[in-house]
Design an enzyme around this catalytic site. Structure first.
Site, PDB file in Angstrom:
ATOM      1  N   ARG A  92      -3.799   4.137  -0.982  1.00 55.21           N
ATOM      2  CA  ARG A  92      -4.275   3.246  -2.051  1.00 55.21           C
ATOM      3  C   ARG A  92      -3.714   1.793  -1.694  1.00 55.21           C
ATOM      4  O   ARG A  92      -2.475   1.741  -1.292  1.00 55.21           O
ATOM      5  CB  ARG A  92      -3.795   3.175  -3.511  1.00 55.21           C
ATOM      6  N   HIS A 134       0.935  -1.201  -0.211  1.00 61.19           N
ATOM      7  CA  HIS A 134       0.090   0.039  -0.055  1.00 61.19           C
ATOM      8  C   HIS A 134       0.773   1.151   0.150  1.00 61.19           C
ATOM      9  O   HIS A 134       2.125   1.299   0.230  1.00 61.19           O
ATOM     10  CB  HIS A 134      -0.866  -0.046   1.234  1.00 61.19           C
ATOM     11  N   CYS A 135       0.205   2.322  -0.492  1.00 60.63           N
ATOM     12  CA  CYS A 135       0.755   3.689  -0.428  1.00 60.63           C
ATOM     13  C   CYS A 135       0.054   4.573   0.700  1.00 60.63           C
ATOM     14  O   CYS A 135      -0.500   3.922   1.551  1.00 60.63           O
ATOM     15  CB  CYS A 135       1.214   4.335  -1.617  1.00 60.63           C
ATOM     16  N   ALA A 136       0.219   5.667   0.546  1.00 60.93           N
ATOM     17  CA  ALA A 136      -0.486   6.628   1.421  1.00 60.93           C
ATOM     18  C   ALA A 136      -2.057   6.505   1.604  1.00 60.93           C
ATOM     19  O   ALA A 136      -2.564   6.706   2.364  1.00 60.93           O
ATOM     20  CB  ALA A 136      -0.218   8.137   1.304  1.00 60.93           C
TER      21      ALA A 136
END
Length: 246
Positions: free
Chosen positions: A31, A27-29
């Site tokens: 998504r 995951h990113c910030a």
């Protein structure tokens, strides 16, 4: 439904995507990023009906589910607890890059090289704009002043602030290119500085006729690479490739 909202969201996503369809997750910030075997098996409309899901899109082998800051990491933790294969973001980015071909891969590479330099270009451009306003007779005349009020040394010092990045832009690009192409950044910086070394005729001066290029062998013109982005990128690629092979 359980009392754990994020567990329920993770369970629904896992059921819709399919446990056997997920190669890895990260995951990113904002998504949840899933590498899947077959995106056509995913019911996107069903995913978008899951609580807290704000949208989805597919790009370069990644099925990305937008959940938002503070939510995505909690949903990801629940997926980890469900034994979904997880990797860190950098590993998944490498996989995504390996799936891109042709123009798309070229554009990503150029983006990876240029993006780290954008903040200093933006800041310098802002200072350059302010300089154009402050050191302007038309603007100063509104206050009954002129540029004569500024000592010569002040203009020189301000020019250092506004012109340095653009003067040495090929060096910054070459260093960034070395990073992207797995070379040593400091070697890239030194080679980039060679492109704009003061011993070479300035490219702008040569173009305006104020200087002449150095003729190697009587036919090959050599000059500084001021303002040449393509030359800097190619230099970074060739230099990093040679370094890796040696």
């Amino acid at each position: 439904m359980t009392n754990n909202k994020y567990h329920d969201i993770a369970s629904e996503i896992l059921e819709i995507v399919g446990p056997d369809n997920i190669v890895s997750a990260t995951h990113c910030a904002t998504r949840l990023r899933l590498i899947v075997k077959d995106k056509d098996k995913i019911d996107t409309k069903a995913i978008e009906k899951v609580d807290e899901v704000k949208g989805t899109f597919f790009n370069s082998g990644q099925y990305q589910i937008i959940l938002g800051t503070g939510i995505v990491n909690k949903v990801f933790e629940e997926l980890e607890a469900m034994n979904v294969s997880t990797i860190d973001k950098s590993q998944q980015d490498e996989y995504v890059k390996s799936q891109e071909k042709g123009i798309k891969a070229l554009m990503r590479t150029i983006g990876d090289i240029v993006v780290p330099i954008v903040p200093v270009i933006a800041a310098t451009s802002l200072f350059l704009g302010l300089k154009g306003v402050i050191f302007n007779d038309n603007v100063l005349s509104l206050f009954g002043l002129s540029t004569d009020i500024f000592p010569d040394y002040l203009n020189s010092l301000v020019s250092v602030l506004t012109d340095t990045v653009f003067s040495f832009l090929p060096a910054l690009i070459t260093m960034s290119a070395f990073c992207v192409f797995k070379g040593t950044p400091m070697i890239g910086l030194v080679i980039g500085l060679m492109l704009v070394a003061p011993q070479l005729p300035n490219a702008y001066s040569v173009a305006s006729g104020d200087a002449k290029a150095i003729m190697v062998g009587g036919f090959l013109p050599v000059m500084g690479a001021q303002g040449s982005v393509v030359t800097a990128i190619l230099t970074g690629y060739i230099g990093a490739t040679i370094e890796r092979k040696l």
